[in-house]
Design a protein around this motif. Structure first.
Motif, PDB file in Angstrom:
ATOM      1  N   THR A 297      -1.262  -8.498  -2.013  1.00 54.89           N
ATOM      2  CA  THR A 297      -1.270  -8.409  -0.551  1.00 54.89           C
ATOM      3  C   THR A 297       0.012  -7.762  -0.074  1.00 54.89           C
ATOM      4  O   THR A 297       1.099  -8.206  -0.455  1.00 54.89           O
ATOM      5  N   PRO A 298      -0.059  -6.727   0.699  1.00 58.92           N
ATOM      6  CA  PRO A 298       1.171  -6.094   1.189  1.00 58.92           C
ATOM      7  C   PRO A 298       1.961  -7.057   2.042  1.00 58.92           C
ATOM      8  O   PRO A 298       1.412  -7.966   2.647  1.00 58.92           O
TER       9      PRO A 298
ATOM     10  N   ALA B 230       4.511  10.054   4.888  1.00 62.66           N
ATOM     11  CA  ALA B 230       5.376   9.260   4.010  1.00 62.66           C
ATOM     12  C   ALA B 230       4.592   8.705   2.836  1.00 62.66           C
ATOM     13  O   ALA B 230       5.072   8.709   1.684  1.00 62.66           O
ATOM     14  N   VAL B 231       3.358   8.240   3.083  1.00 63.96           N
ATOM     15  CA  VAL B 231       2.535   7.720   1.990  1.00 63.96           C
ATOM     16  C   VAL B 231       2.153   8.844   1.031  1.00 63.96           C
ATOM     17  O   VAL B 231       2.182   8.684  -0.197  1.00 63.96           O
ATOM     18  N   ARG B 232       1.795   9.982   1.574  1.00 58.45           N
ATOM     19  CA  ARG B 232       1.378  11.106   0.719  1.00 58.45           C
ATOM     20  C   ARG B 232       2.521  11.568  -0.184  1.00 58.45           C
ATOM     21  O   ARG B 232       2.314  11.841  -1.374  1.00 58.45           O
TER      22      ARG B 232
ATOM     23  N   ASP C  96       9.260   1.183   2.544  1.00 52.95           N
ATOM     24  CA  ASP C  96       9.914   0.469   1.439  1.00 52.95           C
ATOM     25  C   ASP C  96       9.239  -0.860   1.104  1.00 52.95           C
ATOM     26  O   ASP C  96       9.000  -1.142  -0.086  1.00 52.95           O
ATOM     27  N   PRO C  97       8.910  -1.726   2.071  1.00 55.08           N
ATOM     28  CA  PRO C  97       8.286  -3.001   1.691  1.00 55.08           C
ATOM     29  C   PRO C  97       6.900  -2.845   1.058  1.00 55.08           C
ATOM     30  O   PRO C  97       6.406  -3.785   0.431  1.00 55.08           O
ATOM     31  N   TYR C  98       6.282  -1.668   1.189  1.00 56.84           N
ATOM     32  CA  TYR C  98       4.934  -1.470   0.683  1.00 56.84           C
ATOM     33  C   TYR C  98       4.898  -0.704  -0.636  1.00 56.84           C
ATOM     34  O   TYR C  98       3.816  -0.447  -1.175  1.00 56.84           O
ATOM     35  N   ARG C  99       6.067  -0.341  -1.161  1.00 58.03           N
ATOM     36  CA  ARG C  99       6.101   0.403  -2.422  1.00 58.03           C
ATOM     37  C   ARG C  99       5.481  -0.380  -3.585  1.00 58.03           C
ATOM     38  O   ARG C  99       4.719   0.199  -4.382  1.00 58.03           O
ATOM     39  N   PRO C 100       5.798  -1.694  -3.753  1.00 58.96           N
ATOM     40  CA  PRO C 100       5.156  -2.407  -4.872  1.00 58.96           C
ATOM     41  C   PRO C 100       3.631  -2.388  -4.799  1.00 58.96           C
ATOM     42  O   PRO C 100       2.954  -2.235  -5.827  1.00 58.96           O
ATOM     43  N   TYR C 101       3.079  -2.550  -3.596  1.00 59.58           N
ATOM     44  CA  TYR C 101       1.616  -2.530  -3.461  1.00 59.58           C
ATOM     45  C   TYR C 101       1.054  -1.155  -3.793  1.00 59.58           C
ATOM     46  O   TYR C 101       0.027  -1.037  -4.479  1.00 59.58           O
ATOM     47  N   ILE C 102       1.735  -0.090  -3.321  1.00 58.92           N
ATOM     48  CA  ILE C 102       1.257   1.268  -3.617  1.00 58.92           C
ATOM     49  C   ILE C 102       1.312   1.537  -5.111  1.00 58.92           C
ATOM     50  O   ILE C 102       0.389   2.137  -5.697  1.00 58.92           O
TER      51      ILE C 102
ATOM     52  N   ILE D 101      -2.803  -0.084   3.866  1.00 60.45           N
ATOM     53  CA  ILE D 101      -1.542  -0.691   4.315  1.00 60.45           C
ATOM     54  C   ILE D 101      -1.429  -0.685   5.837  1.00 60.45           C
ATOM     55  O   ILE D 101      -0.690  -1.489   6.408  1.00 60.45           O
ATOM     56  N   ARG D 102      -2.176   0.205   6.506  1.00 63.45           N
ATOM     57  CA  ARG D 102      -2.208   0.164   7.964  1.00 63.45           C
ATOM     58  C   ARG D 102      -2.829  -1.142   8.451  1.00 63.45           C
ATOM     59  O   ARG D 102      -2.418  -1.699   9.464  1.00 63.45           O
ATOM     60  N   GLU D 103      -3.829  -1.633   7.712  1.00 63.51           N
ATOM     61  CA  GLU D 103      -4.470  -2.883   8.089  1.00 63.51           C
ATOM     62  C   GLU D 103      -3.528  -4.081   7.931  1.00 63.51           C
ATOM     63  O   GLU D 103      -3.792  -5.139   8.504  1.00 63.51           O
TER      64      GLU D 103
END
Length: 576
Positions: A255-256, A369-371, A334-340, A358-360
């Motif tokens: 979970t992000p 940035a995600v790309r 940065d906080p979503y890097r592990p999930y990605i 991650i938008r959800e």
């Protein structure tokens, strides 16, 4: 007194009256006189009625006095509760003017009085203030502290009776010579409460050697807090290492995260950046100039920096400066890097799909940035997973200095992790909490044992704090034993931070003492609508020299703008 007629002229209620007392006593010899010399009229301002001005036209009489043993030949009758000699206003109005002068000052008070239907001039307002008399002898328990006319520029000294919480006198500076001269002229102090200022200590030892000095308990805890924070700064690398070693310990979550967290990598793994290079070069320049006997002011002018910035570079280690420079707001991704990374490992390489997921969960960044991050994962150039966020030294210090029962479960868990990461922080935490308990419970008889323990097993800053206590041992021991403290004095230091000080400082320095007296009447009896009117008038214009009192004007900008920023509306701060 008899009311003859009541009229309204131009919005002013006029009351015509006269006195009918048949006889009066001489104010000097109290003998009775009945013979009238003459009559004349007086005009007296009185408290408003229904928001309208009130003017009392009073016909008074002058009486003869023929007694040979009294030097007075005539005297004028005074109506009790209404008139006094030479006054053009009643006692109620004069009390109101005095409160307005203390609260708002000269010109702002003049505008406020106009709104309250008791108009007057600023000179008369300030004339209602009279400097209190200074007693010949000092109070038994005397409090001494400094206050700022202009912060970091000009300071004075306030003397206060701790037992009655009453201001005694103000001194124009905070030098030891001035305080010693005052103590010599006003003997009688048996206990003197002060802060850790060495200048005050010298003055007390010189002018009142038999008095008991009491160090302020709040300043003791403040100095201890500074030592604990310095310990946390010195051992910040331990926290980074512990966070880095623990990255792979927990299983990755699917979970992000729901909130942005400040992530700070260890210093030894940070690549060189323009920011780090600039901090390093500036650190080298400042220290090289300092070694060349340059003053702080000269270095600041040479490099175009503030003096506080130069001082911070001189007193702070380079690692701490670099860490502070790196502790900036992170990128939103940065906080979503592990999930990605986890989704990429499981086979999802579509940046658009990951962006929707991650938008959800609260991501507010853009698709680009995600790309770019997914592209770096494909090419194998993505940075390794960042270590867990670590709390700042100041935050750890606040957790240590606060009582345990005030910490949340998350704060207590993070503090426990910091203690596990560094034995020195754990030792500083234990010693700080023991000392805090000694101060709050006034168990001064255990201070010697605490100092020995701190000097033996404490980290460097705590050992320095313990040695600092030995230099002022008697005052510290008295502060941790007696009930007296400088807390009363510290509370009065904030009293003069009002607009009236701007006017008073220009008229008479002794009148400033009125601003420190909490027993002085204020505007508490004025209605809320009148206080609102006063607020609008106060923030329109202020008078007097800029920076007359601590906290009113900064190093730049006008007092009007500085004060107006305190008023906030729907669109932000109001700037006049």
């Amino acid at each position: 007194m008899v009311l003859d007629r009541l009229t309204e002229v131009g919005g002013v209620v006029v009351a015509e009256t006269h006195s009918v007392v048949p006889e009066l006593r001489c104010p000097d010899c109290t003998a009775v006189s009945r013979r009238i010399h003459s009559r004349y009229g007086r005009r007296l301002a009185e408290c408003p009625v229904g928001g309208r001005r009130v003017l009392v036209k009073l016909e008074v009489r002058r009486f003869f006095y023929d007694a040979a043993d009294c030097g007075r030949r005539t005297f004028v009758e005074q109506v009790e509760g209404l008139t006094t000699r030479y006054a053009r206003a009643g006692p109620g109005v004069k009390t109101l003017w005095r409160s307005v002068a203390l609260t708002a000052g000269g010109r702002p008070g003049m505008r406020l009085c106009r709104s309250l239907a008791v108009p007057t001039g600023r000179a008369r307002l300030l004339g209602e203030l009279h400097a209190p008399e200074v007693p010949a002898r000092s109070p038994r328990v005397l409090g001494v502290d400094d206050f700022a006319f202009r912060r970091s520029r000009t300071y004075g000294t306030i003397l206060l009776d701790v037992e009655t919480s009453t201001p005694v006198d103000l001194l124009t500076d905070r030098t030891s010579e001035t305080l010693a001269a005052w103590l010599t002229e006003h003997p009688g102090a048996e206990i003197i409460c002060r802060d850790r200022d060495s200048g005050y200590s010298r003055a007390i030892k010189e002018a009142a050697p038999v008095a008991t000095e009491v160090a302020d308990r709040w300043h003791l805890l403040q100095n201890l807090s500074a030592a604990v924070e310095k310990t946390c700064h010195q051992h910040r690398a331990c926290l980074h290492k512990y966070a880095l070693d623990d990255v792979d310990a927990p299983a990755p979550s699917t979970t992000p995260p729901m909130a942005l967290l400040p992530l700070t990598p260890p210093l030894d793994s940070i690549p060189a950046t323009p920011l780090m290079q600039r901090v390093t070069e500036r650190y080298t320049q400042i220290h090289r100039l300092r070694e060349g006997t340059w003053t702080i002011s000269a270095i600041a002018r040479r490099l175009g920096l503030d003096r506080k910035t130069v001082r911070r570079y001189l007193t702070t280690d380079l690692d701490v400066l670099i860490a502070s420079a790196r502790d900036r707001r992170p990128c939103q991704i940065d906080p979503y890097r592990p999930y990605i990374q986890q989704r990429f490992t499981h086979g999802c390489t579509n940046a658009t799909q990951i962006y929707r997921e991650i938008r959800e969960h609260g991501f507010r960044g853009n698709h680009q940035a995600v790309r770019l991050y997914v592209r770096s994962l494909r090419g194998g150039t993505a940075a390794p997973e960042a270590p867990r966020p670590i709390p700042s030294p100041r935050k750890i210090t606040s957790w240590i200095m606060r009582p345990r029962d005030t910490l949340s479960s998350d704060e207590q868990a993070q503090l426990d992790e910091a203690r596990l990461a560094c034995p020195n922080i754990a030792s500083a935490c234990d010693l700080a909490r023991v000392f805090t308990g000694l101060v709050r419970d006034r168990r001064g008889h255990l201070l010697a044992a605490w100092v020995r323990e701190a000097e033996t097993n404490g980290p460097g800053p705590i050992r320095g704090f313990a040695g600092f206590l030995r230099q002022d041992w008697d005052a510290v021991l008295a502060g941790m034993t007696l009930t007296y403290s400088s807390g009363v004095v510290e509370g009065h230091d904030s009293s003069p931070r009002s607009a009236s000080a701007w006017s008073l400082s220009a008229v008479s320095f002794p009148r400033l003492l009125l601003l420190f007296d909490r027993n002085t009447p204020s505007l508490t009896s004025i209605s809320s609508s009148s206080r609102s009117t006063w607020a609008l008038g106060r923030y329109t214009s202020l008078e007097g020299p800029r920076g007359a009192v601590d906290g009113f004007a900064g190093a730049s900008g006008s007092g009007q703008r500085c004060d107006a920023e305190l008023l906030h509306g729907a669109r932000g701060a109001i700037r006049l």
